[in-house]
Scaffold this motif. Sequence first.
Motif, PDB file in Angstrom:
ATOM      1  N   VAL A   7      77.397  -4.670 -35.375  1.00 30.02           N
ATOM      2  CA  VAL A   7      78.031  -4.105 -36.574  1.00 30.02           C
ATOM      3  C   VAL A   7      77.071  -4.165 -37.758  1.00 30.02           C
ATOM      4  CG1 VAL A   7      79.914  -4.400 -38.227  1.00 30.02           C
ATOM      5  CG2 VAL A   7      80.358  -4.621 -35.779  1.00 30.02           C
ATOM      6  N   LEU A   8      76.391  -5.306 -37.914  1.00 28.86           N
ATOM      7  CA  LEU A   8      75.438  -5.456 -39.013  1.00 28.86           C
ATOM      8  C   LEU A   8      74.336  -4.403 -38.920  1.00 28.86           C
ATOM      9  CD1 LEU A   8      74.271  -7.100 -41.422  1.00 28.86           C
ATOM     10  CD2 LEU A   8      73.092  -8.518 -39.731  1.00 28.86           C
ATOM     11  N   HIS A   9      73.834  -4.200 -37.714  1.00 27.65           N
ATOM     12  CA  HIS A   9      72.766  -3.208 -37.548  1.00 27.65           C
ATOM     13  C   HIS A   9      73.269  -1.800 -37.861  1.00 27.65           C
ATOM     14  CE1 HIS A   9      69.134  -1.347 -35.901  1.00 27.65           C
ATOM     15  NE2 HIS A   9      69.946  -0.450 -35.368  1.00 27.65           N
ATOM     16  N   THR A  10      74.452  -1.464 -37.341  1.00 29.08           N
ATOM     17  CA  THR A  10      74.976  -0.110 -37.506  1.00 29.08           C
ATOM     18  C   THR A  10      75.301   0.207 -38.961  1.00 29.08           C
ATOM     19  OG1 THR A  10      75.901  -0.195 -35.268  1.00 29.08           O
ATOM     20  CG2 THR A  10      76.765   1.498 -36.750  1.00 29.08           C
ATOM     21  N   LEU A  11      75.938  -0.737 -39.656  1.00 27.38           N
ATOM     22  CA  LEU A  11      76.422  -0.461 -41.010  1.00 27.38           C
ATOM     23  C   LEU A  11      75.387  -0.738 -42.103  1.00 27.38           C
ATOM     24  CD1 LEU A  11      80.072  -1.876 -40.821  1.00 27.38           C
ATOM     25  CD2 LEU A  11      79.266   0.462 -40.417  1.00 27.38           C
ATOM     26  N   VAL A  12      74.500  -1.706 -41.869  1.00 26.40           N
ATOM     27  CA  VAL A  12      73.601  -2.136 -42.945  1.00 26.40           C
ATOM     28  C   VAL A  12      72.137  -1.818 -42.636  1.00 26.40           C
ATOM     29  CG1 VAL A  12      72.810  -4.105 -44.323  1.00 26.40           C
ATOM     30  CG2 VAL A  12      75.203  -3.974 -43.579  1.00 26.40           C
ATOM     31  N   ILE A  13      71.670  -2.185 -41.445  1.00 24.22           N
ATOM     32  CA  ILE A  13      70.248  -2.092 -41.140  1.00 24.22           C
ATOM     33  C   ILE A  13      69.821  -0.661 -40.829  1.00 24.22           C
ATOM     34  CG2 ILE A  13      68.395  -2.925 -39.674  1.00 24.22           C
ATOM     35  CD1 ILE A  13      69.647  -5.041 -41.508  1.00 24.22           C
ATOM     36  N   ALA A  14      70.538   0.011 -39.933  1.00 24.05           N
ATOM     37  CA  ALA A  14      70.124   1.355 -39.495  1.00 24.05           C
ATOM     38  C   ALA A  14      69.943   2.333 -40.659  1.00 24.05           C
ATOM     39  CB  ALA A  14      71.121   1.900 -38.471  1.00 24.05           C
ATOM     40  N   PRO A  15      70.857   2.376 -41.632  1.00 21.83           N
ATOM     41  CA  PRO A  15      70.647   3.323 -42.745  1.00 21.83           C
ATOM     42  C   PRO A  15      69.431   2.993 -43.610  1.00 21.83           C
ATOM     43  CG  PRO A  15      72.948   2.635 -42.619  1.00 21.83           C
ATOM     44  CD  PRO A  15      72.175   1.722 -41.726  1.00 21.83           C
ATOM     45  N   LEU A  16      68.891   1.758 -43.492  1.00 23.13           N
ATOM     46  CA  LEU A  16      67.788   1.337 -44.359  1.00 23.13           C
ATOM     47  C   LEU A  16      66.464   1.177 -43.617  1.00 23.13           C
ATOM     48  CD1 LEU A  16      69.626  -1.392 -46.482  1.00 23.13           C
ATOM     49  CD2 LEU A  16      69.011   0.916 -47.203  1.00 23.13           C
ATOM     50  N   LEU A  17      66.393   1.650 -42.369  1.00 22.41           N
ATOM     51  CA  LEU A  17      65.173   1.441 -41.596  1.00 22.41           C
ATOM     52  C   LEU A  17      63.958   2.111 -42.237  1.00 22.41           C
ATOM     53  CD1 LEU A  17      66.343   1.704 -37.875  1.00 22.41           C
ATOM     54  CD2 LEU A  17      65.546  -0.307 -39.108  1.00 22.41           C
ATOM     55  N   GLY A  18      64.181   3.218 -42.896  1.00 22.01           N
ATOM     56  CA  GLY A  18      63.066   3.892 -43.544  1.00 22.01           C
ATOM     57  C   GLY A  18      62.881   3.515 -44.996  1.00 22.01           C
ATOM     58  N   ALA A  19      63.697   2.603 -45.495  1.00 17.21           N
ATOM     59  CA  ALA A  19      63.635   2.213 -46.910  1.00 17.21           C
ATOM     60  C   ALA A  19      62.571   1.140 -47.123  1.00 17.21           C
ATOM     61  CB  ALA A  19      64.999   1.709 -47.367  1.00 17.21           C
ATOM     62  N   ALA A  20      62.305   0.853 -48.386  1.00 11.84           N
ATOM     63  CA  ALA A  20      61.334  -0.188 -48.720  1.00 11.84           C
ATOM     64  C   ALA A  20      61.840  -1.553 -48.248  1.00 11.84           C
ATOM     65  CB  ALA A  20      61.109  -0.211 -50.237  1.00 11.84           C
ATOM     66  N   PRO A  21      60.953  -2.458 -47.843  1.00  8.44           N
ATOM     67  CA  PRO A  21      61.366  -3.783 -47.371  1.00  8.44           C
ATOM     68  C   PRO A  21      62.243  -4.532 -48.370  1.00  8.44           C
ATOM     69  CG  PRO A  21      59.061  -3.407 -46.854  1.00  8.44           C
ATOM     70  CD  PRO A  21      59.495  -2.258 -47.703  1.00  8.44           C
ATOM     71  N   ILE A  22      61.984  -4.359 -49.679  1.00 13.81           N
ATOM     72  CA  ILE A  22      62.787  -5.079 -50.669  1.00 13.81           C
ATOM     73  C   ILE A  22      64.235  -4.626 -50.618  1.00 13.81           C
ATOM     74  CG2 ILE A  22      62.241  -3.403 -52.480  1.00 13.81           C
ATOM     75  CD1 ILE A  22      62.844  -7.196 -52.883  1.00 13.81           C
ATOM     76  N   ASN A  23      64.481  -3.336 -50.319  1.00 14.00           N
ATOM     77  CA  ASN A  23      65.856  -2.846 -50.197  1.00 14.00           C
ATOM     78  C   ASN A  23      66.553  -3.474 -48.993  1.00 14.00           C
ATOM     79  OD1 ASN A  23      65.379  -1.255 -52.400  1.00 14.00           O
ATOM     80  ND2 ASN A  23      65.029   0.622 -51.238  1.00 14.00           N
ATOM     81  N   GLN A  24      65.804  -3.644 -47.906  1.00 12.43           N
ATOM     82  CA  GLN A  24      66.378  -4.275 -46.717  1.00 12.43           C
ATOM     83  C   GLN A  24      66.733  -5.735 -46.988  1.00 12.43           C
ATOM     84  OE1 GLN A  24      63.189  -3.657 -43.960  1.00 12.43           O
ATOM     85  NE2 GLN A  24      63.571  -1.459 -43.747  1.00 12.43           N
ATOM     86  N   LEU A  25      65.838  -6.438 -47.696  1.00 12.22           N
ATOM     87  CA  LEU A  25      66.104  -7.844 -48.023  1.00 12.22           C
ATOM     88  C   LEU A  25      67.309  -7.966 -48.955  1.00 12.22           C
ATOM     89  CD1 LEU A  25      62.471  -9.192 -48.580  1.00 12.22           C
ATOM     90  CD2 LEU A  25      63.973  -9.619 -46.637  1.00 12.22           C
ATOM     91  N   LEU A  26      67.405  -7.073 -49.935  1.00 14.81           N
ATOM     92  CA  LEU A  26      68.538  -7.117 -50.864  1.00 14.81           C
ATOM     93  C   LEU A  26      69.842  -6.821 -50.140  1.00 14.81           C
ATOM     94  CD1 LEU A  26      67.014  -5.320 -53.986  1.00 14.81           C
ATOM     95  CD2 LEU A  26      67.570  -7.747 -53.759  1.00 14.81           C
ATOM     96  N   ALA A  27      69.809  -5.887 -49.198  1.00 17.51           N
ATOM     97  CA  ALA A  27      71.025  -5.534 -48.464  1.00 17.51           C
ATOM     98  C   ALA A  27      71.503  -6.701 -47.602  1.00 17.51           C
ATOM     99  CB  ALA A  27      70.781  -4.300 -47.596  1.00 17.51           C
TER     100      ALA A  27
END
Length: 276
Positions: free
Chosen positions: A71-91
């Motif tokens: 669920v975490l990957h589908t809802l949070v991680i997958a939409p941000l895979l192409g985003a900047a690392p700082i956005n992934q850490l903040l999410a």
Amino acid sequence: MINGLLLGGVLALLSLGLNLVFGVIDVVWICYAELIMLGMYGMYFLYTVYHLPIVLGAAICIVGVGVLGLVLHTLVIAPLLGAAPINQLLATGGVLFFLQSAATVLFGVEFRNLGLPVLKVAGMFVSYSRLLAFAAALIAMVLVYLFLTRTYTGAAIRAIAQDRQIMPLMGVDTRRIYLITSGLGGALAGLAACLLVLQYDVHPFVGLTFGPITFLICVLGSLGNFAGGFVAAFVFAGIISVGGLYLDLEWGYVFAFAFFIVMMFVRPEGLMARRS
């Protein structure tokens, strides 16, 4: 030293799950320890309230936290895979605070434990739960190693960890591998939760106890390096246990963190990183 060895097995299991996710997906789950916290609550209630056997309760928690990883990957991680690392850490950091707050509202801030016995061997008191946790952690790590080295999916996971850009050209469905990795990382967090709840009190902020040290172990062992994380876990556990024997346990953690800081100056790429 025995306590350090037993603690090292559980810390190695914690680092294995986080290293697996980072090595394949290249995203650090800052909220990884909070998944463990939820698994600890699940194990506590299944055993104390619903009176399920420990093995059955552990199986349910492992599957449940594995699903949370998906669920975490589908809802949070997958939409941000192409985003900047700082956005992934903040999410993932936002997920961390959300899970802590939700656990506080649902379960309160009381400390809960299972109250398992302690063994006396040759005049020494050895935690039965820590002994059980060490054995289960070693078995789990061997099974994960066999999965990664003896199966096609495991080979694909290792290949993506080495070169994620070229694997789609080789016909590998990276989205499927990412999902499998997230589910496996979540399942390892669930197993770690079942082992940790045998030894430690569970409360909404227990993730703060294991999250930072797990991250430091992964960094010290070189992020994404399974062998490095394994070695670093036992190094940390030994320092914590020996330092806690001669002084307070908190001083053991102080020495471990000081050792980490020194090693970042001496070998910033990590213990097991290859030098060119």
